[in-house]
Design a protein around this motif. Structure first.
Motif, mmCIF file in Angstrom:
data_model
loop_
_atom_site.group_PDB
_atom_site.id
_atom_site.type_symbol
_atom_site.label_atom_id
_atom_site.label_comp_id
_atom_site.label_asym_id
_atom_site.label_seq_id
_atom_site.Cartn_x
_atom_site.Cartn_y
_atom_site.Cartn_z
ATOM 1 N N ILE B 37 0.837 -1.502 -0.233
ATOM 2 C CA ILE B 37 0.348 -0.284 0.351
ATOM 3 C C ILE B 37 0.242 0.856 -0.119
ATOM 4 O O ILE B 37 2.104 0.934 0.256
ATOM 5 C CB ILE B 37 -0.737 -0.260 1.069
ATOM 6 N N GLY B 38 0.204 2.042 -0.358
ATOM 7 C CA GLY B 38 1.202 3.840 -0.591
ATOM 8 C C GLY B 38 -0.052 4.825 -1.163
ATOM 9 O O GLY B 38 -0.839 4.423 -1.609
ATOM 10 N N PRO B 39 0.249 5.998 -0.437
ATOM 11 C CA PRO B 39 -0.346 7.059 -1.211
ATOM 12 C C PRO B 39 -0.191 7.128 -2.609
ATOM 13 O O PRO B 39 0.955 5.713 -3.503
ATOM 14 C CB PRO B 39 0.023 8.491 -0.808
ATOM 15 N N ALA B 176 0.070 -11.760 -8.852
ATOM 16 C CA ALA B 176 0.161 -10.836 -8.540
ATOM 17 C C ALA B 176 -1.172 -9.798 -9.428
ATOM 18 O O ALA B 176 -1.103 -9.996 -10.070
ATOM 19 C CB ALA B 176 1.865 -10.008 -8.976
ATOM 20 N N LEU B 177 -1.664 -9.378 -7.940
ATOM 21 C CA LEU B 177 -2.993 -9.050 -8.438
ATOM 22 C C LEU B 177 -2.620 -7.295 -8.543
ATOM 23 O O LEU B 177 -3.036 -6.572 -7.176
ATOM 24 C CB LEU B 177 -4.515 -9.339 -7.888
ATOM 25 N N ASP B 178 -2.823 -6.571 -9.100
ATOM 26 C CA ASP B 178 -2.835 -4.745 -9.453
ATOM 27 C C ASP B 178 -3.895 -3.863 -9.093
ATOM 28 O O ASP B 178 -4.849 -4.043 -10.121
ATOM 29 C CB ASP B 178 -2.590 -4.775 -10.604
ATOM 30 N N GLU B 179 -4.614 -3.863 -7.580
ATOM 31 C CA GLU B 179 -5.774 -3.328 -7.593
ATOM 32 C C GLU B 179 -6.677 -4.405 -7.947
ATOM 33 O O GLU B 179 -7.907 -3.827 -9.300
ATOM 34 C CB GLU B 179 -6.031 -1.689 -7.917
ATOM 35 N N SER B 202 -5.005 -23.424 -1.819
ATOM 36 C CA SER B 202 -4.566 -24.497 -2.795
ATOM 37 C C SER B 202 -3.113 -23.916 -2.894
ATOM 38 O O SER B 202 -2.896 -24.741 -3.960
ATOM 39 C CB SER B 202 -5.546 -23.341 -4.379
ATOM 40 N N GLY B 203 -2.113 -23.254 -2.249
ATOM 41 C CA GLY B 203 -1.045 -23.444 -2.409
ATOM 42 C C GLY B 203 -0.330 -22.169 -3.118
ATOM 43 O O GLY B 203 0.966 -22.411 -3.222
ATOM 44 N N VAL B 204 -0.767 -20.999 -4.065
ATOM 45 C CA VAL B 204 -0.119 -19.793 -4.147
ATOM 46 C C VAL B 204 -0.270 -18.113 -3.419
ATOM 47 O O VAL B 204 -1.086 -18.061 -2.961
ATOM 48 C CB VAL B 204 -1.471 -19.522 -5.615
ATOM 49 N N THR B 205 0.706 -18.062 -4.010
ATOM 50 C CA THR B 205 1.226 -16.717 -2.686
ATOM 51 C C THR B 205 0.485 -15.665 -3.393
ATOM 52 O O THR B 205 0.821 -15.983 -4.240
ATOM 53 C CB THR B 205 2.526 -16.939 -2.658
ATOM 54 N N LEU B 206 -0.048 -15.012 -2.588
ATOM 55 C CA LEU B 206 -0.809 -13.473 -3.636
ATOM 56 C C LEU B 206 -0.080 -12.233 -3.007
ATOM 57 O O LEU B 206 0.834 -12.268 -1.717
ATOM 58 C CB LEU B 206 -2.025 -13.514 -2.895
ATOM 59 N N LEU B 207 0.496 -11.517 -3.980
ATOM 60 C CA LEU B 207 0.628 -10.257 -3.748
ATOM 61 C C LEU B 207 0.013 -9.323 -4.602
ATOM 62 O O LEU B 207 -0.627 -9.065 -5.402
ATOM 63 C CB LEU B 207 2.821 -9.804 -4.562
ATOM 64 N N LEU B 208 -0.892 -8.219 -3.432
ATOM 65 C CA LEU B 208 -1.693 -7.139 -4.114
ATOM 66 C C LEU B 208 -1.382 -5.803 -3.995
ATOM 67 O O LEU B 208 -0.533 -5.589 -3.079
ATOM 68 C CB LEU B 208 -2.913 -7.311 -3.022
ATOM 69 N N ILE B 209 -1.827 -5.115 -4.504
ATOM 70 C CA ILE B 209 -1.915 -4.065 -4.673
ATOM 71 C C ILE B 209 -3.330 -3.206 -4.483
ATOM 72 O O ILE B 209 -4.179 -3.382 -5.225
ATOM 73 C CB ILE B 209 -1.100 -2.901 -6.059
ATOM 74 N N GLU B 210 -3.543 -2.805 -3.262
ATOM 75 C CA GLU B 210 -5.144 -2.034 -3.310
ATOM 76 C C GLU B 210 -4.699 -1.136 -2.085
ATOM 77 O O GLU B 210 -4.058 -0.172 -1.964
ATOM 78 C CB GLU B 210 -5.304 -3.105 -2.062
ATOM 79 N N HIS B 211 -6.011 0.002 -3.179
ATOM 80 C CA HIS B 211 -6.416 1.335 -2.067
ATOM 81 C C HIS B 211 -7.073 0.906 -0.858
ATOM 82 O O HIS B 211 -7.596 2.005 0.018
ATOM 83 C CB HIS B 211 -6.797 1.995 -3.495
ATOM 84 N N ASP B 212 -8.066 -0.141 -1.333
ATOM 85 C CA ASP B 212 -8.764 -0.832 0.208
ATOM 86 C C ASP B 212 -8.366 -0.594 1.000
ATOM 87 O O ASP B 212 -7.852 -1.815 1.454
ATOM 88 C CB ASP B 212 -10.417 -1.418 -0.961
ATOM 89 N N VAL B 213 -8.005 -0.102 2.256
ATOM 90 C CA VAL B 213 -6.779 -0.494 2.682
ATOM 91 C C VAL B 213 -7.396 -1.206 4.144
ATOM 92 O O VAL B 213 -7.008 -1.628 4.301
ATOM 93 C CB VAL B 213 -6.242 1.318 3.794
ATOM 94 N N LEU B 226 4.488 1.499 0.815
ATOM 95 C CA LEU B 226 5.469 2.536 0.054
ATOM 96 C C LEU B 226 5.282 3.972 0.030
ATOM 97 O O LEU B 226 4.492 4.380 0.346
ATOM 98 C CB LEU B 226 6.066 2.122 -1.655
ATOM 99 N N ASP B 227 6.342 4.898 0.556
ATOM 100 C CA ASP B 227 6.228 6.754 0.366
ATOM 101 C C ASP B 227 7.140 7.475 -0.740
ATOM 102 O O ASP B 227 8.453 6.706 -0.480
ATOM 103 C CB ASP B 227 5.896 6.939 2.149
#
Lengths: 309, 256, 369
Positions: B37-39, B176-179, B202-213, B226-227
Motif C-alpha cells: 500500500i501507499g499514497p 500478483a494482483l494490481d488493484e 490452493s498453495g499459491v502465494t499472493l501479492l496485492l496492490i490495493e487502495h482499499d486499506v 511505500l512512500d
C-alpha cells in the motif's frame, strides 16, 4: 578533393529539396500521428502541372523572361496542389480518423495509385522535359561546380523553411497547430477548430511539396508520372532521420540524407572495390531508414516514436 | 518458519529525473498474502512492474524461488512462476473468455508450428489438455457460463475474474494482483476476497496492490508501505496500522 | 450437428468437383489464356494466405512481402536454368527457396521487432525495394541475376521424367501445360489452406492473435514476443518462397519487374479487401484481384475500340485507376473487408463506433454457442 566537394554540393541541393518535402510528412505526422502516403504524388503533380502551365504561357506568345514564366506557373500550380492536399485529407483520412491505423494507410495507398494513374492519363508514361527557361550557368567553387539555378534552389528552400518555422512559432495558426499536435482534444476544448487546423496542415504541406516538385524537375531538367513514389519515400526517410514530428528535424534530416546519398553514390564504387556501382544510390536512403528506425527510432532530434507507432 | 519465496534488495528505478524506487527491499514468504500500500504516486505500480519484468530496475537484487530474475524479460518471469493481472484490465478483447485462458497455458505447453500443421497425437492431446484446464479455471473463478463470450463483452466483474483465471493458467507460484477490487461494489469485493482466500489455500502465494486499506488489513498476512519510492514500513497489519510514519504518510498526503 | 456435418461434406464434395472440372469449362469457353489466369489466381491465393499469417493473424504490417516471392523465384531460376548452367531437381530447389525465404523473413524480422504499425510498413517496404535493387544490379561485375533482363529458359517442373511444361494429349485432345499446372497449384493451394487453418486454430495461432490484440499483456502472460513475431515472419515468407519457385517454373522467366512495390501492395490489397485474418476472405480477395483485372483488360480495350474506334484510355492505366478507387471505396465502406472474420469485424466496428459494444456480435455468439 574536388570530387568530395562536388558530392557535398550536389547533396546540399538534393537535401534542401528533400527537406521541403519532409516538412510535409512531419507536419502531418506531428498533428495526426499518420504517415501521409500520398504526399509523394502531390510533389509529382507540382512538377507536372507547372510544366504544363509553362507550356500554355509560352504558347500564348508572351515575351516574359524565363524565370518569370516559371515562377508564374509555379504560383498557379501551388493552389492546385493545395487543393489536392485538402482533398487527400478529406477523402482518405478524415472519414477514418477513429479507425485502426491500417485503414487510412490503405486508402492513402489507393489514392496514391489513383493520382499516379490520373497523371499517366494526362501526361503519359514518358519523361517530360522541363522547358529550358532557367539559366544553368556553372559557378566554380574550389574546383567543384554548382549552377546558379542550384544556388537559387538552396537559398529559396532555406528561405521557405525559415518562413514556415517562423509561422509555426509566432503566428496564431502556428500556435493552434502546435496545440493540436500536443493534444487535439484539449485544443478543441480551448476553441481551436481541429478540423480546420488539420486541413491547413495538409494544404501547407502540399504547397511546400509543389515547390519541391518544381525544384526537382528544374534540377534534373525532367519530370515523370512515377517520380512521386521514390522521392516521397526518400523525403519520408529524411523526416524519420531528423525525428518525425519535429520541423527542425525534417530540415536537418533532409539535408543530411541528401549529402549521405551523394557521397554514397560517389564513393560506393571505391568502398566496395568496384563491386557495387553508383546505380545503388537508392539503397542508401533505405539503408539509412532501416538503421535509424532500428537503432534510434526517435531520430536525431525527435521524441521516441517506436512505442507510439 | 518463514520460507522466503521472493526476495528483492536495494532496488532502484529512475525515470529521467524521477527516482521512482529508492533502495526498496522486501521478502514475500511462501503461502502468504502480501499487501503493498501507499499514497498515490508512491511507486507501488512501478515496483509491481519491476517484480513482473515489465520494467527493468537500474540496480538491486531480485531472486525468486531460488532463481535470479534481475532484469529478466516478462516471459521469463512468468515461466519462473510469477503471474499478474493489470490495474486497467488488459484482456485480449476479441478472443473468447476460454481462448484468453488458453493463451495463459502457452508458457506451460510446447506444441510448435509443425505440430499444429501435422496435428499429431501429442499435439492434439496437449490441445485438449489446454482446453480442459482452461474450462476448469473458468469454473474455478466462477465464470464457466461465459466461456464462449468475447472477453470485451463481459461485465466488469467477470473481466476481473477472467484476468485472474488467465494468470492462474500459467501455473504461478506467486500471483500478483494490481488493484483487483478497484471499481467493485461491496458485494463483488466480498466475492473477490473469497476467491483470493481460495487461491491462497490452493498453495499459491499472493501479492496485492490495493487502495482499499480496510480490505488489505483484513486480507493480508503482511503489508509493506511505500512512500515517495521508499519502503517506510513492513509487518503484520496491526503493526503497520499503528506505525507513526505510515500515519504521517497518509495524513501528510491528505494535507498536501 | 451431424446434419450440419453432412451438409459441410456435401459442400466440400461439390466444390471439389467444380474445382476439378473448372479449367476444362473455362478453357473450352474462354480459351487457354483464362486457364492461365486461373493458375495465377491459385498462385496468388498461396501468396495472400502467406501474407495473411503476418498481417491478418499476427497484425504485423508488411509492405515488402513480395521480396520473399522474389527470393523463391530467383532461387528456382538460378538453380534450374541455362543462365548459370546449373540444373538441380525441382524437389530440391523448391524447398530450398522456401527455406531461404524463411531465412530472409527472419533477417527482416529481427531488426524490426520493436517497430509497429506504419513504421513497420515503411521498413518492410524499404527492405523489399533493396532486394529488388540488388536483383536489378547484380549483373556486374559478376553476372549473378542478369540484371533487368532477368533469367529465362527456366526449366519446368518434371515428375518422373514427365515435364509439366509440355502439352499433353489425353483422349485425342491436346491440353496446354496450363492445365497440368492448374492441378499442381490447386493441390498446393488446398494444402496452404489446410496449413493456415490448422495454424490459426492452434497454440501458435492463439499466440499470434494475442500478440495482435495486446502485445504487452501477451508478454506478461509468458509469450515470448520475439519468437512469435519471427515465427510469423518466417511462416509467411515460406509460403512466399514456395509460390515464387512455382511462379518461376510456370513462367519459365523471371525479372525484377515482377517483384516491385506494386506487387506487394496488390497482395496486401488481396488480404485487406478480402478480409484480414479470415482464410475464406483472403481467398476471395485473391481471386477477385486476379480475375477482375483480366476481365477489365478483356473489356476496356475492345469496348473503347467499339465506342470510339480507337484507344482513348490505355487499358492498363484504366485497370490501375479502378484498382486504386476500389481500395479507397472498400476501405471507406467496409473497412473490415468484404468477408471478414467475425472477430475482425467486431474490432473494426468498435473502433469506428468509438468503443460502443457491438451488440450484434454478441447475439451471433449466443446463437453459435
Amino acid at each position: 578533393m574536388d570530387i568530395f566537394l562536388q558530392q557535398i554540393l550536389n547533396g546540399l541541393v538534393l537535401g534542401s529539396i528533400y527537406a521541403l518535402i519532409a516538412l510535409g510528412y512531419t507536419m502531418v505526422y506531428g498533428i495526426m500521428g499518420l504517415i501521409n502516403f500520398a504526399h509523394g504524388e502531390v510533389v509529382m503533380f507540382g512538377a507536372m502541372v507547372t510544366i504544363s502551365i509553362i507550356g500554355m504561357l509560352t504558347g500564348m506568345g508572351l515575351s516574359l523572361p524565363g524565370p518569370v514564366v516559371v515562377l508564374l506557373a509555379l504560383m498557379l500550380a501551388i493552389p492546385v496542389c493545395m487543393l489536392m492536399g485538402f482533398a487527400i485529407e478529406r477523402i482518405a483520412y478524415r472519414p477514418l480518423r477513429n479507425a485502426p491505423r491500417l485503414a487510412p494507410l490503405i486508402t492513402a495507398i489507393g489514392l496514391s495509385i489513383v493520382l499516379q494513374n490520373v497523371a499517366i492519363l494526362i501526361w503519359g508514361r514518358n519523361y517530360i522535359p522541363f522547358p529550358p527557361l532557367l539559366p544553368h550557368d556553372p559557378i566554380n567553387v574550389l574546383g567543384a561546380s554548382i549552377t546558379d539555378l542550384q544556388v537559387f534552389i538552396v537559398i529559396s528552400a532555406i528561405a521557405i523553411m525559415a518562413g514556415l518555422l517562423f509561422m509555426v512559432e509566432k503566428t496564431k495558426l502556428g500556435r493552434a497547430m502546435r496545440a493540436t499536435s500536443q493534444n487535439p482534444a484539449v485544443a478543441g476544448l480551448m476553441g481551436v477548430n481541429v478540423n480546420t487546423i488539420i486541413s491547413a496542415t495538409f494544404v501547407l504541406g502540399a504547397g511546400l511539396g509543389a515547390v519541391a516538385g518544381v525544384m526537382v524537375a528544374a534540377n534534373y531538367d525532367q519530370a515523370h508520372s512515377h517520380m512521386g513514389f521514390l522521392i516521397g519515400l526518400k523525403a519520408f526517410t529524411a523526416a524519420v532521420l531528423g525525428g518525425i514530428g519535429n520541423l527542425g528535424g525534417a530540415v536537418v534530416g533532409g539535408i543530411l540524407l541528401g549529402v549521405i546519398e551523394s557521397l554514397g553514390a560517389g564513393y560506393i564504387g571505391d568502398l566496395t572495390g568496384g563491386f557495387l556501382g553508383s546505380h545503388y544510390q537508392d539503397i542508401f536512403a533505405f539503408a539509412v531508414l532501416i538503421l535509424v528506425l532500428v537503432f534510434r527510432p526517435s531520430g536525431l532530434l525527435g521524441e521516441r516514436v517506436a512505442e507510439r507507432a | 518458519m518463514a520460507d522466503a519465496l521472493l526476495k528483492i534488495e536495494g532496488i532502484h528505478k529512475r525515470f529521467g529525473g524521477l527516482h521512482a524506487l529508492n533502495d526498496v527491499g522486501l521478502t514475500i514468504n511462501r503461502g502468504e498474502i502480501y499487501g503493498l500500500i501507499g499514497p498515490n504516486g508512491a511507486g507501488k505500480t512501478t515496483l509491481f512492474n519491476v517484480l513482473t519484468g515489465l520494467y527493468q530496475p537500474d540496480e538491486g537484487k531480485f531472486t525468486f524461488n531460488g532463481q535470479d530474475l534481475f532484469r529478466q524479460k516478462p516471459h521469463v518471469v512468468v515461466k519462473a512462476g510469477i503471474a499478474r493481472t493489470f490495474q486497467n484490465i488488459r484482456l485480449f478483447g476479441e478472443m473468447t473468455a476460454l481462448e484468453n485462458v488458453m493463451v495463459g497455458r502457452h508458457v506451460r505447453t510446447k506444441a510448435g508450428a509443425l505440430g499444429a500443421i501435422l496435428r499429431d497425437r501429442a499435439t492434439m492431446a496437449e490441445e485438449k489438455a489446454i482446453r480442459d484446464r482452461a474450462r476448469e479455471l473458468l469454473n474455478y473463478v466462477g465464470i464457466g457460463n461465459v466461456a464462449n463470450e468475447r472477453a470485451r463483452n463481459l461485465s466488469y466483474g467477470h473481466q476481473r475474474r477472467l484476468e485472474i483465471a488467465r494468470a492462474l493458467a500459467t501455473d504461478p507460484t506467486l500471483l500478483a494482483l494490481d488493484e483487483p477490487a478497484a471499481g467493485m461494489n461491496p458485494r463483488e469485493t466480498e466475492d473477490l476476497q473469497a476467491l483470493m482466500e481460495k487461491v491462497r489455500s490452493s498453495g499459491v502465494t499472493l501479492l496485492l496492490i490495493e487502495h482499499d486499506v480496510k480490505l488489505m488489513m483484513t486480507l493480508c498476512d503482511r503489508i509493506a508501505v511505500l512512500d515517495y519510492g521508499k519502503k517506510i514500513a513492513e509487518g503484520v497489519p496491526q503493526e503497520v496500522k499503528s506505525n507513526p510514519r505510515v500515519i504521517e504518510a497518509y495524513l501528510g498526503a491528505a494535507h498536501a | 450437428m451431424p446434419q450440419n456435418q453432412s451438409k459441410r461434406m456435401l459442400a466440400f464434395a461439390l466444390s471439389g468437383i467444380v474445382l476439378a472440372v473448372l479449367p476444362f469449362i473455362v478453357g473450352s469457353t474462354l480459351g487457354n489464356s483464362w486457364v492461365r489466369t486461373l493458375d495465377f489466381a491459385l498462385l496468388y491465393i498461396m501468396l495472400a494466405l502467406g501474407l495473411n499469417i503476418v498481417v491478418g493473424f499476427a497484425g504485423l504490417l508488411d509492405l515488402g512481402y513480395i521480396a520473399f516471392y522474389a527470393v523463391g523465384a530467383y532461387t528456382f531460376a538460378l538453380l534450374n536454368s541455362p543462365h548459370l548452367s546449373i540444373f538441380m531437381p525441382w524437389w530440391f530447389i523448391l524447398p530450398l527457396g522456401a527455406i531461404l525465404a524463411a531465412f530472409f523473413g527472419i533477417m527482416l524480422g529481427t531488426p524490426v521487432l520493436r517497430l509497429r504499425g506504419d513504421y513497420l510498413a515503411i521498413v518492410t517496404l524499404g527492405f523489399g525495394e533493396i532486394i529488388r535493387i540488388f536483383m536489378n544490379n547484380l549483373n556486374a561485375p559478376v553476372n549473378i541475376t542478369n540484371g533487368p533482363q532477368g533469367i529465362n529458359m527456366i526449366k519446368p517442373i518434371e515428375v518422373a521424367g514427365f515435364s509439366l511444361g509440355k502439352p499433353v494429349e489425353l483422349f485425342g485432345t491436346t491440353y496446354n501445360s496450363v492445365y497440368i499446372y492448374y492441378y499442381l497449384f490447386l493441390l498446393l493451394a488446398v494444402l496452404t489452406v489446410i496449413i493456415c487453418h490448422r495454424l490459426q486454430h492452434s497454440r501458435i495461432g492463439r499466440a499470434w492473435v494475442a500478440l495482435r490484440e495486446d502485445d504487452v499483456a501477451a508478454n506478461a502472460m509468458g509469450l515470448n514476443i520475439r519468437n512469435i513475431k519471427l515465427l510469423a515472419f518466417a511462416m509467411g515468407a515460406t509460403f512466399g518462397g514456395v509460390a515464387g519457385g512455382l511462379f518461376a517454373s510456370f513462367q519459365g522467366f523471371v525479372s525484377p519487374e515482377s517483384f516491385g512495390l506494386m506487387e506487394s501492395i496488390m497482395v496486401l490489397a488481396m488480404v485487406v479487401l478480402g478480409g484480414m485474418g479470415n482464410i475464406s476472405g483472403v481467398i476471395l480477395g485473391a481471386v477477385l484481384l486476379t480475375v477482375t483485372p483480366e476481365l477489365l483488360r478483356d473489356i476496356i480495350g475492345p469496348l473503347q475500340m467499339k465506342a470510339f474506334g480507337r484507344m482513348i484510355v490505355d487499358p492498363e492505366n484504366a485497370r490501375m485507376l479502378m484498382f486504386g478507387l476500389a481500395l479507397i471505396v472498400v476501405m471507406l465502406v467496409r473497412p473490415e473487408g468484404l468477408w471478414p472474420s467475425k472477430r475482425r469485424k467486431a474490432e473494426f466496428h468498435d473502433a469506428l463506433d468509438d468503443g460502443i459494444p457491438a451488440a450484434d456480435s454478441q447475439a451471433a455468439d449466443g446463437l453459435k454457442g
